[in-house]
Design a protein around this motif. Structure first.
Motif, mmCIF file in Angstrom:
data_model
loop_
_atom_site.group_PDB
_atom_site.id
_atom_site.type_symbol
_atom_site.label_atom_id
_atom_site.label_comp_id
_atom_site.label_asym_id
_atom_site.label_seq_id
_atom_site.Cartn_x
_atom_site.Cartn_y
_atom_site.Cartn_z
ATOM 1 N N ARG A 14 17.586 2.799 -37.197
ATOM 2 C CA ARG A 14 18.831 2.172 -36.507
ATOM 3 C C ARG A 14 17.847 2.073 -35.228
ATOM 4 O O ARG A 14 18.322 1.318 -34.417
ATOM 5 C CB ARG A 14 20.186 2.965 -36.288
ATOM 6 C CG ARG A 14 20.720 2.942 -37.390
ATOM 7 C CD ARG A 14 22.143 2.912 -37.828
ATOM 8 N NE ARG A 14 23.110 2.305 -37.051
ATOM 9 C CZ ARG A 14 23.943 2.585 -36.077
ATOM 10 N NH1 ARG A 14 24.980 3.823 -37.013
ATOM 11 N NH2 ARG A 14 24.726 1.601 -35.805
ATOM 12 N N ASP A 15 17.570 3.234 -34.774
ATOM 13 C CA ASP A 15 16.276 3.805 -33.140
ATOM 14 C C ASP A 15 14.959 2.894 -33.060
ATOM 15 O O ASP A 15 14.459 2.759 -32.041
ATOM 16 C CB ASP A 15 16.544 5.103 -33.232
ATOM 17 C CG ASP A 15 17.807 5.389 -32.728
ATOM 18 O OD1 ASP A 15 18.718 4.505 -31.633
ATOM 19 O OD2 ASP A 15 18.698 6.327 -33.260
ATOM 20 N N ASP A 69 19.318 -11.538 -32.552
ATOM 21 C CA ASP A 69 20.934 -11.106 -31.534
ATOM 22 C C ASP A 69 21.919 -11.724 -32.509
ATOM 23 O O ASP A 69 22.304 -12.785 -31.781
ATOM 24 C CB ASP A 69 21.067 -10.744 -29.402
ATOM 25 C CG ASP A 69 21.930 -10.069 -29.427
ATOM 26 O OD1 ASP A 69 22.943 -9.977 -29.864
ATOM 27 O OD2 ASP A 69 22.287 -9.958 -28.721
ATOM 28 N N GLU A 76 18.523 -1.973 -34.004
ATOM 29 C CA GLU A 76 19.875 -2.005 -34.296
ATOM 30 C C GLU A 76 20.628 -1.501 -33.821
ATOM 31 O O GLU A 76 22.044 -1.883 -33.935
ATOM 32 C CB GLU A 76 19.715 -1.430 -36.284
ATOM 33 C CG GLU A 76 21.013 -1.710 -36.092
ATOM 34 C CD GLU A 76 20.512 -1.758 -38.145
ATOM 35 O OE1 GLU A 76 22.149 -0.904 -39.234
ATOM 36 O OE2 GLU A 76 20.609 -0.796 -38.867
ATOM 37 N N ARG A 77 20.708 -0.026 -33.310
ATOM 38 C CA ARG A 77 21.709 0.411 -32.459
ATOM 39 C C ARG A 77 21.888 -0.747 -31.289
ATOM 40 O O ARG A 77 22.839 -0.342 -30.894
ATOM 41 C CB ARG A 77 21.094 1.960 -32.396
ATOM 42 C CG ARG A 77 22.260 2.905 -31.693
ATOM 43 C CD ARG A 77 22.090 3.823 -31.377
ATOM 44 N NE ARG A 77 21.211 4.392 -32.325
ATOM 45 C CZ ARG A 77 22.424 5.637 -33.100
ATOM 46 N NH1 ARG A 77 23.103 5.169 -33.528
ATOM 47 N NH2 ARG A 77 21.399 5.944 -34.659
ATOM 48 N N LEU A 100 23.809 -3.380 -31.863
ATOM 49 C CA LEU A 100 25.372 -3.144 -31.983
ATOM 50 C C LEU A 100 26.159 -2.302 -30.867
ATOM 51 O O LEU A 100 27.680 -3.433 -30.725
ATOM 52 C CB LEU A 100 25.376 -2.381 -33.603
ATOM 53 C CG LEU A 100 25.121 -3.310 -35.265
ATOM 54 C CD1 LEU A 100 25.047 -1.859 -36.120
ATOM 55 C CD2 LEU A 100 25.734 -4.266 -35.300
ATOM 56 N N GLU A 101 25.120 -1.108 -30.725
ATOM 57 C CA GLU A 101 26.357 -0.593 -29.299
ATOM 58 C C GLU A 101 25.470 -1.405 -27.579
ATOM 59 O O GLU A 101 26.440 -0.908 -27.005
ATOM 60 C CB GLU A 101 25.718 0.625 -28.939
ATOM 61 C CG GLU A 101 26.318 1.082 -30.381
ATOM 62 C CD GLU A 101 25.568 2.304 -30.366
ATOM 63 O OE1 GLU A 101 25.385 3.120 -29.377
ATOM 64 O OE2 GLU A 101 25.950 3.425 -31.874
ATOM 65 N N LYS A 102 24.956 -2.632 -27.657
ATOM 66 C CA LYS A 102 24.186 -3.148 -26.832
ATOM 67 C C LYS A 102 24.024 -2.504 -25.402
ATOM 68 O O LYS A 102 24.657 -2.368 -24.763
ATOM 69 C CB LYS A 102 26.078 -4.040 -25.919
ATOM 70 C CG LYS A 102 26.458 -4.716 -27.285
ATOM 71 C CD LYS A 102 27.397 -6.414 -26.540
ATOM 72 C CE LYS A 102 28.146 -6.888 -27.054
ATOM 73 N NZ LYS A 102 29.562 -7.783 -26.179
ATOM 74 N N LEU A 103 23.259 -2.136 -25.956
ATOM 75 C CA LEU A 103 22.234 -0.402 -25.634
ATOM 76 C C LEU A 103 21.644 -1.426 -24.391
ATOM 77 O O LEU A 103 20.616 -2.240 -23.965
ATOM 78 C CB LEU A 103 21.981 0.324 -25.762
ATOM 79 C CG LEU A 103 22.626 1.369 -26.797
ATOM 80 C CD1 LEU A 103 21.757 2.239 -27.781
ATOM 81 C CD2 LEU A 103 23.432 2.107 -26.497
ATOM 82 N N SER A 127 16.604 6.286 -26.535
ATOM 83 C CA SER A 127 16.624 6.660 -27.751
ATOM 84 C C SER A 127 15.282 6.859 -28.675
ATOM 85 O O SER A 127 15.050 7.105 -30.382
ATOM 86 C CB SER A 127 17.260 5.867 -28.509
ATOM 87 O OG SER A 127 16.715 4.346 -28.743
#
Length: 512
Positions: free
Chosen positions: A252-253, A260, A337-338, A341-344, A352
């Motif tokens: 996921r990283d 998006d 992916e992370r 989903l987490e809007k990093l 990460s």
């Protein structure tokens, strides 16, 4: 605009059930029939694109081909700089001369390459596939020729759909002629790594190549022409094993080309003058240009797929559309992916990347690279292998001496001729001489030197010598049975100074 490629419509569709982009969805409950690859296969007309990642691909194409085509012509120490001489069983790589006994270096290099592949995939997916893989590089070259001769996407589609004419025949013949020139030069350059390329060129011009040379020349030329001209994305989709197991190396990283969905959906056409957010629409205008520029013909909006080679063409294409609409770039981008989903933030995404898997791969690579460089730096250019002649055991000869015969292989892996001193120790009174009696005894052994006698041998540069030596010792020197001895091989300088010394253990048999 609609794409000529075929793409899956939903996650519920079977992997091989493909329909053209923009076709109506099947009614609920409709049965999806699995099609054969021959039915699925349709020609992809990739659209040209410019942008940051397109420039990176061009730079990598130029760099890799400059190295590939140029290295065989580079001279080093009055020979070809890089030559894998299979006939002589010697690999020349600049200052290094590697022999079959140096297979450990090849093993280390393969392990380092595998770890590098794991590391880069864990960080950013199929970067190698998208930018440096030979299949991708030559496909890019062939597609560039195709665009220059036949035109861009729409022009090529119209040309293929048009009836046969002189113009169509001329364009197709020109394209394939140029493809064959590139393929032939590629095959010739590849063979030039295994045979001296200047001699190969002279033999080619004189049509005096051997049968196997002609075979491999046409084989690699045909393989390049077929893979880059016709198979193209099919190699990446169905023939390359890396496409199948890459999923176990990403998480996921991992940075991959990603659409998006949070920002882009729901997609659809709209006017530039309206506020699409107020109408409940996402940033994606459903132009399908991201599909049209994809060399494998997939729709990145359907999520990450094993057919994606991570080339970033869809990123460049989408950014151009976003610029025209005054929308923020990055609807399709390299991210995790992370991160989606987490809007990093970009900083959090970069942080990460330093996760346990990446750190372990990096540590192992650093250790192996250090070992590889250290072993090359301390590698001796002299190798000695001693084999006792088992067909001739110890025997008694005139003068009350016991004689054993040995075969010694001397390998000179340097670019300079060597003068070697071959001696033996282990039994009092032991002497050594070449079986052909051409050795020159060394005069005046130094005080305390355990070597009772020695023979001087010349070994040319980057060559090996297999010699037979006779070792004799007085019969009363030891009890019957095998006795441990050591062969001492010394490399001598012009002034007689010892440059290198190698000791090889063996045994001397005293008969009953």
């Amino acid at each position: 605009m609609t794409s000529d490629s075929q793409t899956p419509q939903s996650e519920e569709v079977a992997p091989l059930a493909w329909r053209p982009l923009g076709s109506k969805p099947l009614p609920p409950g409709a049965e999806i029939l699995e099609q054969t690859l021959a039915d699925v296969r349709q020609k992809i007309y990739a659209r040209s694109v410019v942008g940051v990642f397109a420039r990176w691909r061009i730079a990598l194409v130029l760099l890799t081909q400059a190295l590939f085509y140029g290295l065989p012509w580079l001279n080093w120490n009055r020979r070809q700089a890089v030559l894998f001489d299979l006939g002589a069983r010697k690999f020349y790589i600049f200052d290094m001369v590697l022999w079959p006994q140096d297979v450990i270096y090849l093993t280390l290099l393969l392990i380092i390459s595998a770890l590098g592949l794991f590391l880069f995939t864990a960080i950013a997916g199929r970067l190698f596939c998208g930018y440096a893989c030979p299949q991708t590089v030559y496909t890019e070259i062939f597609m560039w020729i195709e665009r220059k001769v036949e035109g861009d996407r729409v022009a090529r589609i119209r040309l293929d759909e048009s009836p046969l004419s002189f113009r169509k025949f001329r364009l197709k013949a020109t394209k394939h002629a140029l493809w064959l020139v590139v393929a032939f030069w590629t095959g010739f350059s590849f063979i030039g790594y295994f045979a001296p390329i200047r001699s190969l060129a002279a033999d080619l011009l004189a049509f005096t190549l051997g049968p196997w040379q002609w075979f491999w020349l046409f084989f690699y030329s045909f393989a390049t022409w077929g893979n880059a001209g016709f198979l193209r994305e099919q190699v990446c989709k169905y023939m390359c094993p890396y496409a199948r197991f890459q999923s176990v190396m990403v998480d996921r990283d991992t940075l991959v080309v990603t659409y998006d969905t949070v920002r882009g959906e729901p997609r659809g056409a709209r006017s530039r003058k309206v506020d699409h957010r107020a109408q409940g629409m996402g940033d994606c205008v459903d132009c399908s240009i991201c599909v049209q520029v994809c060399p494998t013909g997939i729709d990145i909006r359907q999520g990450l797929q094993y057919m994606c080679i991570g080339c970033g063409a869809c990123v460049d294409a989408c950014n151009q559309v976003m610029d025209k609409l005054d929308y923020p770039k990055g609807l399709i981008r390299y991210t995790s992916e992370r991160g989606i989903l987490e809007k990093l933030s970009p900083k959090a995404i970069r942080k990460s990347l330093l996760r346990p898997r990446v750190l372990i791969y990096s540590a192992l690579m650093l250790v192996l690279v250090a070992v590889f460089i250290g072993s090359l730096a301390t590698r001796t250019t002299l190798r000695v292998d001693v084999i006792r002649d088992r067909g001739m055991l110890g025997r008694e000869v005139a003068g009350g001496l016991i004689e054993n015969v040995y075969r010694i292989q001397l390998i000179n892996a340097s670019e300079q001729p060597l003068v070697l001193s071959l001696g033996v120790e282990g039994v009092p009174g032991m002497t050594v001489a070449l079986a052909d009696r051409t050795s020159v005894p060394l005069s005046g052994a130094q005080s305390g030197d355990p070597v009772q006698s020695a023979a001087r041998i010349n070994v040319p540069s980057a060559s090996n010598r297999l010699i037979a030596v006779v070792v004799r010792a007085p019969a009363e020197s030891a009890k019957p049975g095998p006795q441990p001895i050591r062969f001492i091989t010394r490399s001598l300088g012009p002034d007689g100074a010892v440059l290198t010394e190698i000791n090889e253990a063996s045994s001397f048999i005293f008969p009953n």
